[in-house]
Motif scaffolding. Sequence first.
Motif, PDB file in Angstrom:
ATOM      1  N   GLU A 175       0.828  -1.203   0.000  1.00 17.95           N
ATOM      2  CA  GLU A 175       0.000   0.000   0.000  1.00 17.95           C
ATOM      3  C   GLU A 175       0.870   1.264   0.000  1.00 17.95           C
ATOM      4  OE1 GLU A 175      -3.743   1.821   2.582  1.00 17.95           O
ATOM      5  OE2 GLU A 175      -2.992  -0.181   3.036  1.00 17.95           O
ATOM      6  N   ILE A 176       1.940   1.242   0.782  1.00 21.39           N
ATOM      7  CA  ILE A 176       2.868   2.371   0.834  1.00 21.39           C
ATOM      8  C   ILE A 176       3.533   2.573  -0.529  1.00 21.39           C
ATOM      9  CG2 ILE A 176       5.083   3.134   1.793  1.00 21.39           C
ATOM     10  CD1 ILE A 176       4.140   1.871   4.484  1.00 21.39           C
ATOM     11  N   ALA A 177       3.956   1.493  -1.151  1.00 21.49           N
ATOM     12  CA  ALA A 177       4.597   1.587  -2.465  1.00 21.49           C
ATOM     13  C   ALA A 177       3.645   2.183  -3.499  1.00 21.49           C
ATOM     14  CB  ALA A 177       5.090   0.215  -2.911  1.00 21.49           C
ATOM     15  N   GLU A 178       2.396   1.764  -3.467  1.00 20.73           N
ATOM     16  CA  GLU A 178       1.407   2.286  -4.421  1.00 20.73           C
ATOM     17  C   GLU A 178       1.152   3.771  -4.166  1.00 20.73           C
ATOM     18  OE1 GLU A 178      -1.460   2.423  -7.532  1.00 20.73           O
ATOM     19  OE2 GLU A 178       0.272   1.180  -7.106  1.00 20.73           O
ATOM     20  N   LEU A 179       1.037   4.148  -2.901  1.00 22.61           N
ATOM     21  CA  LEU A 179       0.809   5.550  -2.579  1.00 22.61           C
ATOM     22  C   LEU A 179       1.996   6.403  -3.005  1.00 22.61           C
ATOM     23  CD1 LEU A 179      -1.185   7.523  -1.345  1.00 22.61           C
ATOM     24  CD2 LEU A 179      -0.143   7.101   0.866  1.00 22.61           C
ATOM     25  N   ARG A 180       3.196   5.900  -2.799  1.00 19.84           N
ATOM     26  CA  ARG A 180       4.387   6.634  -3.239  1.00 19.84           C
ATOM     27  C   ARG A 180       4.416   6.787  -4.754  1.00 19.84           C
ATOM     28  NH1 ARG A 180       8.785   4.130   0.960  1.00 19.84           N
ATOM     29  NH2 ARG A 180       8.530   5.741   2.532  1.00 19.84           N
ATOM     30  N   ARG A 181       3.983   5.751  -5.468  1.00 24.12           N
ATOM     31  CA  ARG A 181       3.924   5.826  -6.925  1.00 24.12           C
ATOM     32  C   ARG A 181       2.924   6.891  -7.358  1.00 24.12           C
ATOM     33  NH1 ARG A 181       0.942   4.568 -11.006  1.00 24.12           N
ATOM     34  NH2 ARG A 181      -0.656   3.544  -9.776  1.00 24.12           N
ATOM     35  N   LEU A 182       1.755   6.875  -6.728  1.00 25.16           N
ATOM     36  CA  LEU A 182       0.730   7.865  -7.063  1.00 25.16           C
ATOM     37  C   LEU A 182       1.189   9.270  -6.713  1.00 25.16           C
ATOM     38  CD1 LEU A 182      -2.493   6.009  -5.858  1.00 25.16           C
ATOM     39  CD2 LEU A 182      -1.738   6.370  -8.215  1.00 25.16           C
ATOM     40  N   LEU A 208      -2.538  20.593  -5.270  1.00 21.22           N
ATOM     41  CA  LEU A 208      -1.743  20.719  -4.046  1.00 21.22           C
ATOM     42  C   LEU A 208      -2.421  20.055  -2.861  1.00 21.22           C
ATOM     43  CD1 LEU A 208      -0.438  24.388  -4.421  1.00 21.22           C
ATOM     44  CD2 LEU A 208       0.823  22.253  -4.792  1.00 21.22           C
ATOM     45  N   THR A 209      -3.733  20.147  -2.797  1.00 21.13           N
ATOM     46  CA  THR A 209      -4.475  19.485  -1.719  1.00 21.13           C
ATOM     47  C   THR A 209      -4.323  17.975  -1.829  1.00 21.13           C
ATOM     48  OG1 THR A 209      -6.065  21.290  -1.576  1.00 21.13           O
ATOM     49  CG2 THR A 209      -6.760  19.174  -0.684  1.00 21.13           C
ATOM     50  N   GLY A 210      -4.412  17.451  -3.028  1.00 18.60           N
ATOM     51  CA  GLY A 210      -4.246  16.014  -3.240  1.00 18.60           C
ATOM     52  C   GLY A 210      -2.865  15.539  -2.821  1.00 18.60           C
ATOM     53  N   ILE A 211      -1.852  16.302  -3.162  1.00 17.47           N
ATOM     54  CA  ILE A 211      -0.481  15.946  -2.789  1.00 17.47           C
ATOM     55  C   ILE A 211      -0.338  15.963  -1.271  1.00 17.47           C
ATOM     56  CG2 ILE A 211       1.914  16.752  -2.857  1.00 17.47           C
ATOM     57  CD1 ILE A 211       1.317  17.663  -5.778  1.00 17.47           C
ATOM     58  N   ALA A 212      -0.867  16.999  -0.628  1.00 19.23           N
ATOM     59  CA  ALA A 212      -0.781  17.107   0.832  1.00 19.23           C
ATOM     60  C   ALA A 212      -1.528  15.959   1.516  1.00 19.23           C
ATOM     61  CB  ALA A 212      -1.336  18.454   1.291  1.00 19.23           C
ATOM     62  N   GLU A 213      -2.685  15.595   0.981  1.00 23.40           N
ATOM     63  CA  GLU A 213      -3.450  14.480   1.555  1.00 23.40           C
ATOM     64  C   GLU A 213      -2.680  13.172   1.418  1.00 23.40           C
ATOM     65  OE1 GLU A 213      -7.219  14.664  -0.444  1.00 23.40           O
ATOM     66  OE2 GLU A 213      -7.953  16.255   0.865  1.00 23.40           O
ATOM     67  N   ALA A 258       0.028  13.044   3.992  1.00 22.17           N
ATOM     68  CA  ALA A 258      -0.507  12.789   5.334  1.00 22.17           C
ATOM     69  C   ALA A 258      -0.854  11.311   5.512  1.00 22.17           C
ATOM     70  CB  ALA A 258      -1.743  13.656   5.587  1.00 22.17           C
ATOM     71  N   VAL A 259      -1.481  10.726   4.508  1.00 29.63           N
ATOM     72  CA  VAL A 259      -1.815   9.301   4.566  1.00 29.63           C
ATOM     73  C   VAL A 259      -0.543   8.469   4.623  1.00 29.63           C
ATOM     74  CG1 VAL A 259      -2.860   7.386   3.285  1.00 29.63           C
ATOM     75  CG2 VAL A 259      -4.057   9.561   3.455  1.00 29.63           C
ATOM     76  N   LEU A 260       0.445   8.845   3.843  1.00 31.49           N
ATOM     77  CA  LEU A 260       1.716   8.126   3.840  1.00 31.49           C
ATOM     78  C   LEU A 260       2.369   8.171   5.220  1.00 31.49           C
ATOM     79  CD1 LEU A 260       3.739   6.521   2.179  1.00 31.49           C
ATOM     80  CD2 LEU A 260       4.762   8.669   1.461  1.00 31.49           C
ATOM     81  N   ASP A 261       2.321   9.314   5.872  1.00 30.44           N
ATOM     82  CA  ASP A 261       2.874   9.429   7.225  1.00 30.44           C
ATOM     83  C   ASP A 261       2.189   8.467   8.187  1.00 30.44           C
ATOM     84  OD1 ASP A 261       4.743  11.353   6.539  1.00 30.44           O
ATOM     85  OD2 ASP A 261       3.514  13.040   7.230  1.00 30.44           O
ATOM     86  N   VAL A 262       0.865   8.386   8.108  1.00 35.62           N
ATOM     87  CA  VAL A 262       0.102   7.483   8.977  1.00 35.62           C
ATOM     88  C   VAL A 262       0.482   6.028   8.690  1.00 35.62           C
ATOM     89  CG1 VAL A 262      -2.225   6.616   9.502  1.00 35.62           C
ATOM     90  CG2 VAL A 262      -1.813   9.078   9.316  1.00 35.62           C
TER      91      VAL A 262
END
Length: 80
Positions: A17-24, A52-57, A60-64
């Motif tokens: 999941e982390i890898a996919e989020l990083r790719r996105l 920018l909001t999408g990137i910030a979100e 934040a999800v990646l941090d969690v």
Amino acid sequence: MTDEKNLRQKLADLDAEIAELRRLDGDAQSRRGEDGAQSEGIIENEDLATALTGIAENEAVLDVLLQRRDRLEAQINDLS
């Protein structure tokens, strides 16, 4: 042993999941400076704010997710 196996599976799923989020996130970051083919180089404020909001979100999800991963690794280490 079953607990450790279960935790390792959760860790593997989380890593995916982390890898996919990083790719996105990488895709979103790379599109930040792109304009359409017919653009004169002007990005609408609303479009920029949305991107920018999408990137910030995503960040934040990646941090969690990374915090959750650290907790899972600690649980696995405690079982070992």
